[in-house]
Design a protein around this motif. Structure first.
Motif, PDB file in Angstrom:
ATOM      1  N   ALA A 179       3.624  36.462 -66.936  1.00  0.00           N
ATOM      2  CA  ALA A 179       4.369  35.992 -65.767  1.00  0.00           C
ATOM      3  C   ALA A 179       5.543  36.908 -65.440  1.00  0.00           C
ATOM      4  O   ALA A 179       5.742  37.289 -64.275  1.00  0.00           O
ATOM      5  CB  ALA A 179       4.860  34.568 -66.007  1.00  0.00           C
ATOM      6  N   LEU A 180       6.321  37.285 -66.441  1.00  0.00           N
ATOM      7  CA  LEU A 180       7.500  38.112 -66.177  1.00  0.00           C
ATOM      8  C   LEU A 180       7.104  39.548 -65.837  1.00  0.00           C
ATOM      9  O   LEU A 180       7.768  40.199 -65.020  1.00  0.00           O
ATOM     10  CB  LEU A 180       8.451  38.077 -67.371  1.00  0.00           C
ATOM     11  N   LEU A 181       6.029  40.039 -66.455  1.00  0.00           N
ATOM     12  CA  LEU A 181       5.525  41.357 -66.070  1.00  0.00           C
ATOM     13  C   LEU A 181       5.079  41.322 -64.616  1.00  0.00           C
ATOM     14  O   LEU A 181       5.385  42.234 -63.834  1.00  0.00           O
ATOM     15  CB  LEU A 181       4.358  41.760 -66.970  1.00  0.00           C
TER      16      LEU A 181
ATOM     17  N   LEU B  45      -3.082  35.212 -63.545  1.00  0.00           N
ATOM     18  CA  LEU B  45      -3.668  35.006 -64.870  1.00  0.00           C
ATOM     19  C   LEU B  45      -2.783  34.094 -65.710  1.00  0.00           C
ATOM     20  O   LEU B  45      -3.270  33.205 -66.412  1.00  0.00           O
ATOM     21  CB  LEU B  45      -3.863  36.350 -65.572  1.00  0.00           C
ATOM     22  N   ALA B  46      -1.455  34.309 -65.624  1.00  0.00           N
ATOM     23  CA  ALA B  46      -0.520  33.446 -66.348  1.00  0.00           C
ATOM     24  C   ALA B  46      -0.611  32.017 -65.831  1.00  0.00           C
ATOM     25  O   ALA B  46      -0.619  31.057 -66.614  1.00  0.00           O
ATOM     26  CB  ALA B  46       0.903  33.977 -66.210  1.00  0.00           C
ATOM     27  N   ARG B  47      -0.690  31.866 -64.512  1.00  0.00           N
ATOM     28  CA  ARG B  47      -0.785  30.528 -63.910  1.00  0.00           C
ATOM     29  C   ARG B  47      -2.072  29.831 -64.343  1.00  0.00           C
ATOM     30  O   ARG B  47      -2.076  28.626 -64.606  1.00  0.00           O
ATOM     31  CB  ARG B  47      -0.757  30.656 -62.372  1.00  0.00           C
ATOM     32  N   GLN B  48      -3.127  30.578 -64.463  1.00  0.00           N
ATOM     33  CA  GLN B  48      -4.421  30.021 -64.853  1.00  0.00           C
ATOM     34  C   GLN B  48      -4.363  29.404 -66.246  1.00  0.00           C
ATOM     35  O   GLN B  48      -5.029  28.406 -66.526  1.00  0.00           O
ATOM     36  CB  GLN B  48      -5.484  31.123 -64.814  1.00  0.00           C
ATOM     37  N   GLY B  49      -3.560  29.990 -67.110  1.00  0.00           N
ATOM     38  CA  GLY B  49      -3.474  29.478 -68.478  1.00  0.00           C
ATOM     39  C   GLY B  49      -2.289  28.571 -68.737  1.00  0.00           C
ATOM     40  O   GLY B  49      -2.049  28.172 -69.882  1.00  0.00           O
ATOM     41  N   ALA B  50      -1.508  28.243 -67.696  1.00  0.00           N
ATOM     42  CA  ALA B  50      -0.315  27.414 -67.869  1.00  0.00           C
ATOM     43  C   ALA B  50      -0.683  26.045 -68.429  1.00  0.00           C
ATOM     44  O   ALA B  50      -1.689  25.449 -68.036  1.00  0.00           O
ATOM     45  CB  ALA B  50       0.418  27.268 -66.541  1.00  0.00           C
TER      46      ALA B  50
ATOM     47  N   LYS C 190       6.155  22.759 -70.315  1.00  0.00           N
ATOM     48  CA  LYS C 190       6.812  23.951 -70.843  1.00  0.00           C
ATOM     49  C   LYS C 190       6.490  25.195 -70.011  1.00  0.00           C
ATOM     50  O   LYS C 190       7.221  26.183 -70.055  1.00  0.00           O
ATOM     51  CB  LYS C 190       6.414  24.184 -72.302  1.00  0.00           C
ATOM     52  N   ASP C 191       5.401  25.148 -69.267  1.00  0.00           N
ATOM     53  CA  ASP C 191       5.006  26.289 -68.438  1.00  0.00           C
ATOM     54  C   ASP C 191       5.273  26.064 -66.952  1.00  0.00           C
ATOM     55  O   ASP C 191       4.778  26.809 -66.103  1.00  0.00           O
ATOM     56  CB  ASP C 191       3.510  26.601 -68.643  1.00  0.00           C
ATOM     57  N   ASP C 192       6.082  25.049 -66.635  1.00  0.00           N
ATOM     58  CA  ASP C 192       6.389  24.779 -65.226  1.00  0.00           C
ATOM     59  C   ASP C 192       7.027  25.980 -64.541  1.00  0.00           C
ATOM     60  O   ASP C 192       6.773  26.254 -63.361  1.00  0.00           O
ATOM     61  CB  ASP C 192       7.325  23.571 -65.103  1.00  0.00           C
ATOM     62  N   TRP C 193       7.860  26.709 -65.286  1.00  0.00           N
ATOM     63  CA  TRP C 193       8.539  27.861 -64.687  1.00  0.00           C
ATOM     64  C   TRP C 193       7.538  28.952 -64.307  1.00  0.00           C
ATOM     65  O   TRP C 193       7.754  29.679 -63.328  1.00  0.00           O
ATOM     66  CB  TRP C 193       9.593  28.413 -65.643  1.00  0.00           C
ATOM     67  N   ILE C 194       6.447  29.052 -65.067  1.00  0.00           N
ATOM     68  CA  ILE C 194       5.404  30.033 -64.739  1.00  0.00           C
ATOM     69  C   ILE C 194       4.745  29.660 -63.410  1.00  0.00           C
ATOM     70  O   ILE C 194       4.520  30.525 -62.545  1.00  0.00           O
ATOM     71  CB  ILE C 194       4.353  30.109 -65.863  1.00  0.00           C
ATOM     72  N   VAL C 195       4.447  28.381 -63.245  1.00  0.00           N
ATOM     73  CA  VAL C 195       3.842  27.904 -62.001  1.00  0.00           C
ATOM     74  C   VAL C 195       4.772  28.169 -60.822  1.00  0.00           C
ATOM     75  O   VAL C 195       4.345  28.648 -59.760  1.00  0.00           O
ATOM     76  CB  VAL C 195       3.518  26.402 -62.100  1.00  0.00           C
ATOM     77  N   THR C 196       6.072  27.897 -61.016  1.00  0.00           N
ATOM     78  CA  THR C 196       7.059  28.122 -59.946  1.00  0.00           C
ATOM     79  C   THR C 196       7.146  29.597 -59.575  1.00  0.00           C
ATOM     80  O   THR C 196       7.176  29.961 -58.393  1.00  0.00           O
ATOM     81  CB  THR C 196       8.442  27.615 -60.390  1.00  0.00           C
TER      82      THR C 196
END
Length: 272
Positions: free
Chosen positions: A200-202, A226-231, A235-241
């Motif tokens: 996500a950060l990359l 790809l990060a969103r797909q595995g969220a 704890k992974d809400d920030w990735i979705v955002t």
């Protein structure tokens, strides 16, 4: 690689010598197990069996016996239990000291050693403790030591959690001079191993371009997708955002190409 390990062992020995020598030994504060075992291996097997059966108090007693014999996996499991308050009272200092025992005893072990995963995880955990410190104890915040711990586990063992944490230090300029290119490099290494936060950060770095990094919007969107797909879970809400923000700002063509590239970046991860 052995030369690097020896040099690192010398340097890290200096890092641990002062604080740990002045501290109470972790095992000294742990009740003596009520039963004895023929070997550390037998105690470890018993501890794992009792932990899986839900008897975490019994598991801790068995693991403490194995840890007292220097068994790295028992030390690590106890460290995790105390760090998480999992069946034992939450005690970060105890966890720190168990992880320190692993680090002190295994600094010259190579990445192919049987306990390499445990050792690299211990160094990564120590990095986290040095980064934030442990309130009310001798473990003070020390970003430079945190960098040393993360860098050792990331460089020598290729630990993806350490690579991610090292990248964060470079991104934020904590304990080291800020360097977005170095951050992207370490995020990329962790991302290729399936580390979702690193992906996500990359992706965010590549979409927006910063710190001398040229924008690579499509590739960045692919990593974010790809990060969103595995969220997983809250704890992974920030990735979705983060994904939704960048995805909404992208053109339809960039989105379509990113979805196609997801297969490419995903295949890198599967090959490793």
């Amino acid at each position: 690689m052995r030369a690097f390990g020896f040099a690192a062992a010398m340097a890290l020995g200096c890092l641990f010598a002062a604080p740990v020598a002045d501290a109470l030994d972790a095992s000294a504060r742990t009740p003596v197990p009520e039963r004895s075992y023929r070997s550390a291996r037998e105690a470890l097997r018993t501890g794992v069996r009792e932990y899986n059966a839900g008897d975490k108090e019994g598991a801790a007693r068995a693991l403490e016996y194995a840890a007292g014999q220097g068994h790295a996996l028992a030390l690590w499991k106890l460290g995790r239990m105390y760090a998480d308050g999992d069946g034992v009272p939450h005690d970060d200092l105890k966890a720190f000291e168990y992880f320190s025992k692993i680090a002190d005893a295994n600094t010259d072990d190579g990445p192919d050693a049987p306990d390499s995963g445990v050792v690299s995880s211990a160094f990564t955990a120590l990095g986290g403790y040095f980064l934030d410190g442990i309130k009310g104890t001798y473990v003070r915040p020390n970003p430079e030591r945190a960098y040393d711990m993360f860098n050792y586990a990331a460089s020598y063992f290729g630990d993806p959690n350490a690579q991610y944490n090292l990248a964060r230090l470079y991104l934020d300029g904590t304990g080291v001079e800020a360097d977005a290119k170095q951050a992207a490099r370490w995020f990329n290494l962790a991302a290729e191993k399936g580390h979702r936060p690193a992906q996500a950060l990359l992706g965010d770095l590549l979409v927006n371009g910063m710190g001398g990094i040229s924008a690579q919007r499509v590739r960045g969107l692919a990593w974010l997708a790809l990060a969103r797909q595995g969220a997983e879970g809250r704890k992974d809400d920030w990735i979705v955002t983060l994904y939704e923000k960048n995805w909404a700002a992208a053109s339809a063509d960039d989105r379509a190409e990113a979805e196609s590239q997801m297969q490419t970046v995903g295949s890198i991860r599967r090959r490793r």
